[in-house]
Design a protein around this motif. Structure first.
Motif, PDB file in Angstrom:
ATOM      1  N   ARG A 191       0.822  -1.206   0.000  1.00 56.64           N
ATOM      2  CA  ARG A 191       0.000   0.000   0.000  1.00 56.64           C
ATOM      3  C   ARG A 191       0.857   1.258   0.000  1.00 56.64           C
ATOM      4  NH1 ARG A 191      -0.770   3.353   4.184  1.00 56.64           N
ATOM      5  NH2 ARG A 191      -2.303   4.936   3.659  1.00 56.64           N
ATOM      6  N   ARG A 232       1.123   4.143  -3.076  1.00 50.96           N
ATOM      7  CA  ARG A 232       0.841   5.582  -2.918  1.00 50.96           C
ATOM      8  C   ARG A 232       2.067   6.396  -3.313  1.00 50.96           C
ATOM      9  NH1 ARG A 232      -4.059   6.668   0.917  1.00 50.96           N
ATOM     10  NH2 ARG A 232      -3.633   8.826   0.414  1.00 50.96           N
ATOM     11  N   GLU A 291      -9.459   3.668 -10.993  1.00 52.52           N
ATOM     12  CA  GLU A 291     -10.820   4.162 -11.231  1.00 52.52           C
ATOM     13  C   GLU A 291     -10.739   5.604 -11.725  1.00 52.52           C
ATOM     14  OE1 GLU A 291     -13.519   3.391  -7.886  1.00 52.52           O
ATOM     15  OE2 GLU A 291     -14.311   5.419  -8.220  1.00 52.52           O
ATOM     16  N   SER A 346     -10.880   8.981  -9.624  1.00 52.77           N
ATOM     17  CA  SER A 346     -10.505   8.754  -8.219  1.00 52.77           C
ATOM     18  C   SER A 346      -9.283   9.605  -7.893  1.00 52.77           C
ATOM     19  CB  SER A 346     -10.203   7.274  -7.984  1.00 52.77           C
ATOM     20  OG  SER A 346      -9.038   6.900  -8.697  1.00 52.77           O
ATOM     21  N   PRO A 347      -9.063   9.910  -6.608  1.00 57.41           N
ATOM     22  CA  PRO A 347      -7.899  10.743  -6.271  1.00 57.41           C
ATOM     23  C   PRO A 347      -6.573  10.205  -6.826  1.00 57.41           C
ATOM     24  CG  PRO A 347      -9.364  10.547  -4.378  1.00 57.41           C
ATOM     25  CD  PRO A 347      -9.900   9.623  -5.427  1.00 57.41           C
ATOM     26  N   PRO A 348      -6.282   8.890  -6.697  1.00 52.05           N
ATOM     27  CA  PRO A 348      -4.989   8.451  -7.246  1.00 52.05           C
ATOM     28  C   PRO A 348      -4.903   8.628  -8.760  1.00 52.05           C
ATOM     29  CG  PRO A 348      -6.269   6.566  -6.438  1.00 52.05           C
ATOM     30  CD  PRO A 348      -6.956   7.793  -5.977  1.00 52.05           C
ATOM     31  N   TYR A 353     -13.401   5.226  -2.696  1.00 55.87           N
ATOM     32  CA  TYR A 353     -12.416   6.291  -2.487  1.00 55.87           C
ATOM     33  C   TYR A 353     -13.078   7.446  -1.742  1.00 55.87           C
ATOM     34  CZ  TYR A 353      -9.228   4.040  -5.761  1.00 55.87           C
ATOM     35  OH  TYR A 353      -8.373   3.161  -6.362  1.00 55.87           O
ATOM     36  N   TRP A 371     -12.346  11.247   0.666  1.00 54.32           N
ATOM     37  CA  TRP A 371     -11.468  12.244   1.272  1.00 54.32           C
ATOM     38  C   TRP A 371     -11.842  12.353   2.748  1.00 54.32           C
ATOM     39  CZ3 TRP A 371      -7.274  14.426  -0.834  1.00 54.32           C
ATOM     40  CH2 TRP A 371      -7.147  14.418  -2.231  1.00 54.32           C
ATOM     41  N   GLU A 418      -6.289  17.116   5.220  1.00 55.56           N
ATOM     42  CA  GLU A 418      -7.134  16.106   4.568  1.00 55.56           C
ATOM     43  C   GLU A 418      -6.269  15.133   3.785  1.00 55.56           C
ATOM     44  OE1 GLU A 418      -9.389  18.374   1.806  1.00 55.56           O
ATOM     45  OE2 GLU A 418     -10.343  19.583   3.373  1.00 55.56           O
ATOM     46  N   LEU A 419      -6.806  13.944   3.581  1.00 57.44           N
ATOM     47  CA  LEU A 419      -6.107  12.963   2.757  1.00 57.44           C
ATOM     48  C   LEU A 419      -7.123  11.999   2.151  1.00 57.44           C
ATOM     49  CD1 LEU A 419      -3.228  12.177   1.914  1.00 57.44           C
ATOM     50  CD2 LEU A 419      -3.185  10.581   3.824  1.00 57.44           C
ATOM     51  N   TRP A 420      -6.777  11.468   0.972  1.00 58.74           N
ATOM     52  CA  TRP A 420      -7.678  10.469   0.367  1.00 58.74           C
ATOM     53  C   TRP A 420      -7.357   9.087   0.899  1.00 58.74           C
ATOM     54  CZ3 TRP A 420      -5.908   6.359  -2.596  1.00 58.74           C
ATOM     55  CH2 TRP A 420      -4.621   6.464  -3.127  1.00 58.74           C
ATOM     56  N   PHE A 421      -8.390   8.279   0.988  1.00 56.01           N
ATOM     57  CA  PHE A 421      -8.230   6.882   1.382  1.00 56.01           C
ATOM     58  C   PHE A 421      -9.082   6.008   0.475  1.00 56.01           C
ATOM     59  CE2 PHE A 421      -7.133   9.181   5.170  1.00 56.01           C
ATOM     60  CZ  PHE A 421      -6.061   8.467   5.691  1.00 56.01           C
TER      61      PHE A 421
END
Ligand code: SF4
Lengths: 177, 415
Positions: free
Chosen positions: A94, A98, A147, A150-152, B24, B26, B145-148
């Motif tokens: 993980r 990231r 996706e 999505s943020p990533p 996903y 935030w 803040e952070l994404w998960f």
């Protein structure tokens, strides 16, 4: 971001740790090393000479399970500095995943990839759709695509966290336009 | 549908009623570490989102072994001042981050924390979702803040009663040897059951600490009176314990009966290489170094058991034993309790609290072909120095007993 990438494959086994990519006694002791200098030590414990003499910009890494396990040291920085175009692994830790997104180094989870390609063969990888083509055998394999939206995905497409953040801190008014 | 601990905590921080694995989101984050202040400055941002929620200590090469490292820390101190960071711990008042931050009230049940360093899963011992954010931490510093990606949860049920001489380290080496070092990959692991309750905070802490060794994003315990006792006087904000719902959905559940557990060691190469110590006894594994330190196992009770084993005895002439408490606070307590004196008299080298030997960077690096038995968490090739050296992982008791014997032995031989 170039979405279709072709390159020659280097194969690695299971659990390639970030200690392999960025040996602590080399890198942490010398914080002034540039990413290019640090990258010379990449994989020296498990594949001596690879970083210095063998790998070429544009090459592709194919690895087994839990690629990038271990320390949170950003192994992708070294892979990026070596010019690796794409990383494909059975699974990725993980933290490393990231880091890879944040570094802007396309790294895809691709179950079955170890048996799909031999070292030295050439692959074409679409980093958005996740379609992997073995240019030597003509076969294809579906890697897990990020996706869309999505943020990533957004961070990767921006070219990494730094580029993504530069836009966001302006939008949020944390730095002047 | 009920929720697991991680789902409840993530939902609460995303401002949502519920979340599902794979989603996903935030989240608002409760605290972070200051490792990415240089990157924040490079972005041109001149304040952190909350200066009281940023914790910082320099632990990996502390104090600096080279001018280059000294200059890096000098720059860090400048940034601590520039951003007016409240929780900075100078040499002598710090130690290893996971211990120091906990001692200073960074973690409380129900909280979500993303900080630099892979062993951040350690904070799960406090019933909080604590995980690594490496480069990501700059996003937290700027925005809070952070994404998960919501992880699947798995439950590890620890049944039975832990026998004498077996501690948290033996439990996690056993779990990792049976389930492998990938069973927690991308997942939130919840440890429950009678042995989870039986274990002290220090023992649970070892298990959560090595969460990352089984791939986990979070390695959680439920909260109880032991949790509260540790946090008392350290955390003054209100908090509530979080448990998984009875109808929560777990991707897997694993059960262990630990009543017959015996002390474990992990053979070099992978933390999942655990075997009972007694099974390697016949190999007569000679050691050059015994390391009692790191964020995994250098808390007060770890030093206590080592002192008991070494009391009135001498470390084997061919062995150097390095002892580095997990924080300067623990150092002080061990000093007052007399443990450090006992260890000194036994011939151990007592160092200040540092990461150095654990990651092979500073103050005790292994040479070619050397063998170390270590209370730390990683035994990858080259982890503690030369790629040609060998690291065996074990509990503090096994490390201390082996330091006496000069080879890897079962601590029960020293009862
Ligand atoms: S003691 Fe070891 S494992 Fe813990 S934070 Fe330091 S280097 Fe990492």
């Amino acid at each position: 971001m170039e979405t279709v990438r072709t390159g020659k494959v280097w194969k690695f086994g299971d659990r390639i740790s970030t200690d392999f990519m960025m040996p602590g006694h080399r890198v942490l002791a010398n914080p002034d090393l540039t990413p290019e200098e640090a990258a010379k030590f990449c994989m020296e414990a498990n594949r001596p000479g690879w970083a210095e003499n063998e790998v070429q910009p544009g090459d592709i890494i194919v690895a087994g399970i839990n690629f990038g396990c271990g320390s949170s040291r950003n192994g992708s920085q070294s892979l990026n500095a070596l010019g690796i175009a794409v990383v494909l692994a059975e699974s990725v830790s993980r933290i490393h995943l990231r880091n890879a997104v944040n570094t802007g180094l396309p790294t895809l989870v691709a179950p079955g990839i170890s048996d799909f390609v031999e070292e030295g063969q050439r692959l074409e990888v679409n980093i958005v759709t996740g379609v992997v083509t073995n240019l030597d055998t003509g076969e294809t394999l579906q890697a897990e695509a990020w996706e869309e939206g999505s943020p990533p995905y957004e961070i990767l497409m921006a070219g990494g966290l730094d580029a993504y953040m530069r836009v966001k801190v302006r939008e949020r008014g944390l730095v002047a336009e | 549908m009920g929720m697991t601990i991680a789902e409840k905590i993530l939902a609460a921080h995303a401002g949502a009623d519920s979340v599902k694995p794979g989603q996903y989101i935030w989240c608002k984050v409760d605290a972070t570490s200051g490792h990415r202040l240089p990157e924040l400055e490079a972005l041109g941002v001149d304040q952190v989102w909350d200066k009281d929620k940023v914790f910082m200590v320099d632990d990996h090469q502390a104090p600096p072994p080279t001018i280059a490292v000294a200059n890096k820390v000098k720059n860090l101190r400048r940034l601590i001042k520039k951003y007016d960071i409240t929780n900075f711990f100078e040499y002598g008042r710090g130690g290893i981050l996971h211990q120091v931050f906990a001692e200073n009230g960074m973690y409380a049940p129900g909280e979500l924390i993303a900080q630099c360093d892979s062993h951040s899963t350690a904070g799960g011992v406090f019933n909080a979702c604590v995980t690594n954010a490496n480069l990501d931490a700059v996003h937290v510093l700027a925005f809070g803040e952070l994404w998960f990606r919501v992880p699947e949860s798995v439950r590890v049920v620890l049944n039975g009663t832990l026998p004498g001489w077996c501690v948290g380290k033996d439990v996690i080496l056993k779990v990792a040897s049976e389930l492998g070092t990938d069973f927690g990959l991308y997942k939130s692991v919840e440890y429950v059951g009678p042995v989870a309750s039986q274990m002290t905070i220090a023992q649970r802490w070892t298990v959560s600490n090595m969460g990352v060794e089984v791939g986990a994003k979070f390695a959680l315990f439920e909260g109880d009176e032991k949790t509260d006792a540790f946090l008392e006087g350290r955390v003054d904000r209100p908090y509530e314990h979080v448990s998984g719902d009875a109808d929560a959905s777990y991707a897997a559940e694993y059960e262990f009966d630990l009543s017959d557990l015996t002390p474990m060691v992990a053979r070099p190469g992978d933390p999942g290489n655990g075997v009972p110590v007694e099974s390697v006894r016949g190999e007569r594994v000679k050691i050059d170094q015994a390391f009692l330190g790191s964020c995994t196992n250098a808390r007060l009770e770890d030093l206590e058991v080592a002192a008991k084993i070494l009391d009135g005895k001498k470390v084997h002439p061919d062995v150097r034993m390095l002892v580095s408490p997990s924080s300067q606070n623990v150092f002080g307590e061990a000093l007052k309790a007399g443990y450090l004196e006992t260890l000194l008299e036994a011939g151990a080298l007592v160092e200040h609290s540092t990461c150095g030997p654990c990651y092979g960077g500073h103050l005790g690096i292994l040479g070619d072909g050397e063998t170390c038995i270590s209370s730390s968490n990683r035994n990858f090739k080259g982890r503690m120095g030369s790629p040609l050296s060998h690291v065996w992982l074990a509990s503090p008791a096994t490390v201390a007993a082996s330091a006496l014997a000069g080879e890897i032995v079962d601590p029960r031989e020293f009862l």
